[in-house]
Design a protein around this motif. Structure first.
Motif: not given
Ligand code: FES
Length: 110
Positions: A2, A5, A24, A106
């Motif tokens: 990812s 954030w 996430d 993240r």
């Protein structure tokens, strides 16, 4: 991985000795964020023994660890390493930051 954030909570909502859970936004992974004596740490919210939520367990601020409620494995909150059986593999450690009055984390795994 990812690049985005994920919002966890406002900074004032996570006091020393407390934990928060977020998911996430890209990978959907559960992220456990802990305030350990004023320092924030983020780990995957999943025990490496049998894929159970670590956040169901309890934090030991003296040792800096979290104990899985299912079979008692403990993990170091600072780096995710397993401290005792029945877990031997670490849990993933994630980046965490404070920005715009909030706590963000993240899933940075490839
Ligand atoms: S599932 Fe966590 S110790 Fe077994």
């Amino acid at each position: 991985m990812s690049e985005t954030w994920t919002w966890v909570c406002a900074t004032g909502e996570l006091l020393p000795g407390e934990m928060k859970i977020a998911f996430d936004e890209t990978t959907g992974a559960g992220i456990l964020v802990v305030n350990l004596d004023g320092t924030l740490y983020a780990l995957e919210d999943q025990c490496s023994h049998e894929e159970f939520e670590l956040s169901a367990g309890s934090i030991d601020t003296g040792e800096g660890s979290i104990e899985c409620v299912l079979h008692g494995a403990r993990f170091d909150l600072r780096d995710g390493r397993a401290l005792c059986a029945p877990a031997y593999e670490p849990v993933a450690k994630f980046p965490v930051k404070i920005e715009h009055g909030g706590i963000w984390a993240r899933d940075d795994r490839e």
